[in-house]
Design a protein around this motif. Structure first.
Motif, PDB file in Angstrom:
ATOM      1  N   ALA A  68       0.829  -1.209   0.000  1.00 48.77           N
ATOM      2  CA  ALA A  68       0.000   0.000   0.000  1.00 48.77           C
ATOM      3  C   ALA A  68       0.861   1.256   0.000  1.00 48.77           C
ATOM      4  N   THR A  69       2.017   1.205   0.650  1.00 46.54           N
ATOM      5  CA  THR A  69       2.920   2.357   0.661  1.00 46.54           C
ATOM      6  C   THR A  69       3.413   2.660  -0.740  1.00 46.54           C
ATOM      7  N   LEU A  70       3.828   1.622  -1.451  1.00 50.37           N
ATOM      8  CA  LEU A  70       4.308   1.824  -2.818  1.00 50.37           C
ATOM      9  C   LEU A  70       3.190   2.340  -3.721  1.00 50.37           C
ATOM     10  N   GLY A  71       1.960   1.876  -3.435  1.00 48.69           N
ATOM     11  CA  GLY A  71       0.830   2.365  -4.219  1.00 48.69           C
ATOM     12  C   GLY A  71       0.533   3.830  -3.980  1.00 48.69           C
ATOM     13  N   ALA A  72       0.970   4.367  -2.832  1.00 51.33           N
ATOM     14  CA  ALA A  72       0.724   5.777  -2.511  1.00 51.33           C
ATOM     15  C   ALA A  72       1.778   6.714  -3.092  1.00 51.33           C
ATOM     16  N   LEU A  73       2.851   6.172  -3.649  1.00 48.96           N
ATOM     17  CA  LEU A  73       3.865   7.035  -4.256  1.00 48.96           C
ATOM     18  C   LEU A  73       3.302   7.691  -5.518  1.00 48.96           C
ATOM     19  N   PRO A  74       3.697   8.918  -5.782  1.00 52.21           N
ATOM     20  CA  PRO A  74       3.168   9.604  -6.965  1.00 52.21           C
ATOM     21  C   PRO A  74       3.740   9.099  -8.280  1.00 52.21           C
ATOM     22  N   VAL A  75       4.815   8.331  -8.240  1.00 55.62           N
ATOM     23  CA  VAL A  75       5.465   7.809  -9.440  1.00 55.62           C
ATOM     24  C   VAL A  75       5.639   6.303  -9.258  1.00 55.62           C
ATOM     25  N   SER A  76       5.414   5.531 -10.303  1.00 56.97           N
ATOM     26  CA  SER A  76       5.499   4.075 -10.179  1.00 56.97           C
ATOM     27  C   SER A  76       6.933   3.580 -10.209  1.00 56.97           C
ATOM     28  N   SER A  77       7.811   4.218 -10.962  1.00 61.51           N
ATOM     29  CA  SER A  77       9.234   3.876 -10.981  1.00 61.51           C
ATOM     30  C   SER A  77      10.014   5.157 -11.229  1.00 61.51           C
ATOM     31  N   TYR A  78      11.282   5.165 -10.821  1.00 58.98           N
ATOM     32  CA  TYR A  78      12.022   6.422 -10.721  1.00 58.98           C
ATOM     33  C   TYR A  78      13.279   6.415 -11.587  1.00 58.98           C
ATOM     34  N   ASP A  79      13.638   7.632 -12.006  1.00 62.09           N
ATOM     35  CA  ASP A  79      14.887   7.799 -12.755  1.00 62.09           C
ATOM     36  C   ASP A  79      16.098   7.477 -11.886  1.00 62.09           C
ATOM     37  N   LEU A  80      16.011   7.804 -10.608  1.00 63.41           N
ATOM     38  CA  LEU A  80      17.104   7.535  -9.678  1.00 63.41           C
ATOM     39  C   LEU A  80      16.521   7.080  -8.343  1.00 63.41           C
ATOM     40  N   VAL A  81      16.950   5.921  -7.899  1.00 69.14           N
ATOM     41  CA  VAL A  81      16.664   5.473  -6.533  1.00 69.14           C
ATOM     42  C   VAL A  81      17.995   5.490  -5.796  1.00 69.14           C
ATOM     43  N   ILE A  82      18.066   6.308  -4.772  1.00 70.08           N
ATOM     44  CA  ILE A  82      19.300   6.508  -4.024  1.00 70.08           C
ATOM     45  C   ILE A  82      19.003   6.252  -2.553  1.00 70.08           C
ATOM     46  N   THR A  83      19.762   5.366  -1.917  1.00 67.85           N
ATOM     47  CA  THR A  83      19.412   5.016  -0.543  1.00 67.85           C
ATOM     48  C   THR A  83      20.585   4.381   0.189  1.00 67.85           C
ATOM     49  N   ASN A  84      20.477   4.394   1.502  1.00 72.52           N
ATOM     50  CA  ASN A  84      21.398   3.714   2.408  1.00 72.52           C
ATOM     51  C   ASN A  84      20.576   2.633   3.108  1.00 72.52           C
ATOM     52  N   PRO A  85      20.524   1.411   2.557  1.00 71.70           N
ATOM     53  CA  PRO A  85      19.643   0.386   3.126  1.00 71.70           C
ATOM     54  C   PRO A  85      19.983   0.110   4.588  1.00 71.70           C
TER      55      PRO A  85
END
Length: 710
Positions: free
Chosen positions: A122-139
């Motif tokens: 449900a969280t992913l469904g609430a994002l305004p974009v389905s996939s992103y040009d850049l996913v940047i993170t510190n898992p």
């Protein structure tokens, strides 16, 4: 963008908030934040001219989104969206406040921070974009025990990830993502599913940028991430810190990973059929590349040093730059190395079509020669015949880890004298009050507990540590259960245990009531998860009862022929066990030979050769403080030449004389191993020269991971 002073104030506020977090919560949620200097380095490497949408699915208080926003402004790029997900509400609020300051009203980019679980579909469904040009993170790094309470099957992250992948991936590579989500190890820390999730949210052709511990290339359970990056992405750049590292309190060193998501035919192609591999770079960034404002400010002295660094990397990094070393990263070699580790994994066979289809097995079902780490490969002359190498296991040498009791505070005691009844006087651990009591000699086994005691074993003496081995002893109140199970003991031809003498009974009863500091939920010792599994109820016919104070039977890895410390400050030293063998604690990796093909002295000699020690230095994991961690998974990858019985006998004789400072013996065992790799016509002087060269290079690797210069 706001002015420098406004950015400084809001970043200081984020740091101040970070300091207020409860340490227990930080550990539980993996809240160890990246920092803007490192974030800017990563962002500049990952940003492309067409980057418009950016997501950090484990955003914390916003370091990476802040850094990406500033990096884009410095490069004149236009970002349309910055989005983030943070599971902790208060931390998410801090991130929102930060972005509100950094991005004034009615200014680009738009942003949203969801206070939610990133593994909830449900969280992913609430994002305004389905996939992103850049996913940047510190898992986040959260151990599986912390997440699942030692129950690998209870993994809410996996359940959510499987649903997310199943609903969002319909393209050419959908099967790959589903297999990865379903089959990563239940022993994996949270960074593994988090990295898979992050990768799955990158649009085809987009960029993935990760901050990861260096163990992503050494832990068995991280192999799925290595495979994902090779199969679904084109790895472009890996940046590694050097001592003392970017995170001074980190247990392991840090890597930055930048990769491009593959599209179309590229995404469908198995690695086993890939003929062309993209070029990648591996960079080491040393402390002398930094100034007080930037991690590369001394190497690039322009107005925007991180942008200059990224341009340098993208141009190939050919020129010498202060504090920065660049080398090619051979992706085909990375896959061949990975294949050797994973070829027996069921999920790998599903994705790669089974070992019979792989090019390494075109001629036969037998695997090819082991793959050498690059650092070791570079030490060898061209005349070396690496086809003569085999893995340790193929020579009959097994590798594992020493004894885990589940509660050292109870099972480990210290010998302090002889008891009046002929038994031994022992001291309990400080955790149990350090009480002194008598124990029958048959209930004690000598144990090597820690690296500081190795010199005792090297002198041929027995260390003072003892393990309470109570398999032959029961509390008086448990004796009725033993009597009732007498037929089971007879069936297995095992003598039933005796009733403990009074001093031992008093100690075990007292221990059963104690909750050790730091134990989960203040559970008493018998209820600890790793102790509770000792219990075996005699509910079925023929089952012999076992009680919480009884350790399971010891395995060969607990009583090995040789052992090596898992954490090494200097060059690793491998020692052989005593005779009769000591129990060896889990602080050590252990070696044994089920068929007896190697004596303990021959093993000691082999594993202390310059060849094996160079291998350990090249494949172990450098820790944040400069030590080298040698897990069984590292050591199982070690390859050695096939040796004749005569050579093994020579190693046995040499191992009996080998000490840390016996130079002549060291030179002798080095010649035995190197001669097996090189043409028999090679002169002894050349072998000696090669051994000196390898020792020098090994010392350089050792110095590079430590705080001192070589």
């Amino acid at each position: 963008m706001p002015g420098d002073e406004a950015r400084r104030i809001i970043r200081n506020a984020a740091r101040a908030y970070e300091q207020t977090l409860d340490p227990v919560q930080r550990k539980r949620l993996g809240q160890f934040f990246t920092g803007v200097p490192l974030g800017k380095l990563l962002a500049h490497l990952a940003l492309r001219p067409d980057t418009r949408t950016v997501l950090d699915p484990m955003v914390g208080h916003g370091d990476l989104l802040d850094a990406t926003c500033e990096a884009a402004a410095e490069r004149g790029s236009s970002i349309a969206r910055l989005d983030g997900i943070e599971v902790d509400e208060a931390t998410a609020d801090t991130c929102r406040d930060r972005l509100a300051t950094l991005i004034p009203n009615d200014s680009a980019p738009d942003y949203s921070i969801l206070a939610a679980d990133a593994f909830d579909p449900a969280t992913l469904g609430a994002l305004p974009v389905s996939s992103y040009d850049l996913v940047i993170t510190n898992p986040p790094y959260v151990r599986h025990q912390t997440r699942n309470g030692n129950n690998a099957a209870a993994d809410p992250a996996r359940a959510g990830l499987e649903q997310i992948v199943d609903s969002r991936h319909m393209g050419a590579d959908s099967a790959v993502w589903k297999v990865l989500a379903q089959n990563y190890s239940g022993l994996a820390d949270l960074s593994i599913p988090a990295s898979i999730l992050a990768g799955s949210l990158v649009r085809p052709g987009g960029q993935l940028a990760l901050v990861v511990p260096a163990t992503w290339r050494s832990r068995d359970y991280a192999d799925v991430i290595r495979y994902m990056l090779l199969r679904c992405f084109a790895l472009e750049t890996i940046v590694a810190d050097t001592q003392p590292g970017w995170f001074s309190d980190a247990l392991v060193r840090t890597h930055l990973i930048i990769a491009r998501r593959l599209i179309g035919a590229e995404a469908r192609q198995r690695l086993s059929s890939r003929e062309r591999w993209s070029e990648a770079r591996w960079l080491h960034v040393a402390p002398d590349a930094a100034d007080e404002c930037s991690l590369v400010g001394a190497a690039f002295e322009g107005e925007h040093p991180e942008a200059d660094f990224a341009a340098y990397v993208h141009a190939g990094g050919a020129d010498a730059v202060r504090g920065i070393k660049v080398r090619p990263f051979d992706l085909h070699h990375e896959w061949v190395t990975l294949h050797a580790r994973m070829r027996r994994q069921h999920w790998y066979a599903i994705l790669e079509g089974g070992s019979h289809n792989l090019p390494l097995f075109a001629a036969s079902q037998k695997p090819g020669p082991p793959v050498l780490p690059e650092a070791l490969r570079d030490m060898l002359p061209s005349a070396a015949d690496t086809a003569k190498l085999v893995l340790l296991e193929d020579t009959g040498i097994k590798v594992g880890q020493g004894l885990r009791t589940g509660c050292n505070g109870f099972f480990y005691v210290t010998a302090c004298g002889t008891a009046s009844d002929g038994g031994e006087q022992v001291n309990a651990s400080p955790a149990l009050g350090g009480m002194e009591f008598a124990v029958p000699s048959g209930a004690l086994r000598p144990v090597l507990r820690r690296q500081a005691e190795m010199h005792i074993v090297e002198r041929g003496e027995v260390p003072p540590g003892r393990v309470l081995d109570l398999r032959d002893w029961v509390l008086p109140e448990d004796f009725r259960i033993v009597v009732d199970a007498r037929l089971a003991y007879e069936q297995h031809q095992i003598n039933p245990p005796h009733v403990m003498p009074h001093p031992l009974t008093a100690f075990v009863r007292q221990a059963a009531t104690i909750s050790l500091d730091g134990s989960a939920d203040n559970k008493p010792i018998p209820e600890l998860s790793a102790v509770r599994t000792n219990v075996r109820q005699p509910g079925r016919k023929g089952v012999i009862p076992r009680f919480w104070y009884m350790l399971p039977d010891f395995a060969p890895r607990h009583l090995p022929a040789a052992f090596a410390p898992r954490v090494n400050q200097g060059t690793p030293w491998i020692e052989c066990n005593a005779d009769p063998p000591l129990l060896i604690d889990a602080n050590f990796s252990t070696f044994w030979t089920p068929d007896g093909g190697w004596t303990r002295f021959a093993l000691k000699a082999l594993l202390n050769t310059v060849w094996c020690r160079a291998f350990m230095e090249a494949t172990g994991t450098p820790l944040g403080g400069g030590a080298l961690k040698l897990e069984a998974t590292h050591l199982r990858q070690m390859s050695v030449p096939v040796l004749t019985n005569e050579a093994r006998s020579a190693l046995d004789a040499a191992g009996r004389k080998l000490t840390r400072d016996s130079g002549e013996v060291q030179a002798y065992i080095d010649r035995i191993i190197l001669q097996a790799l090189l043409p028999c016509t090679m002169r002894e002087a050349s072998l000696l020269e090669l051994a000196h060269h390898m020792a020098k290079q090994t010392r350089a690797l050792c110095a590079a991971r430590q705080r001192t210069a070589s």
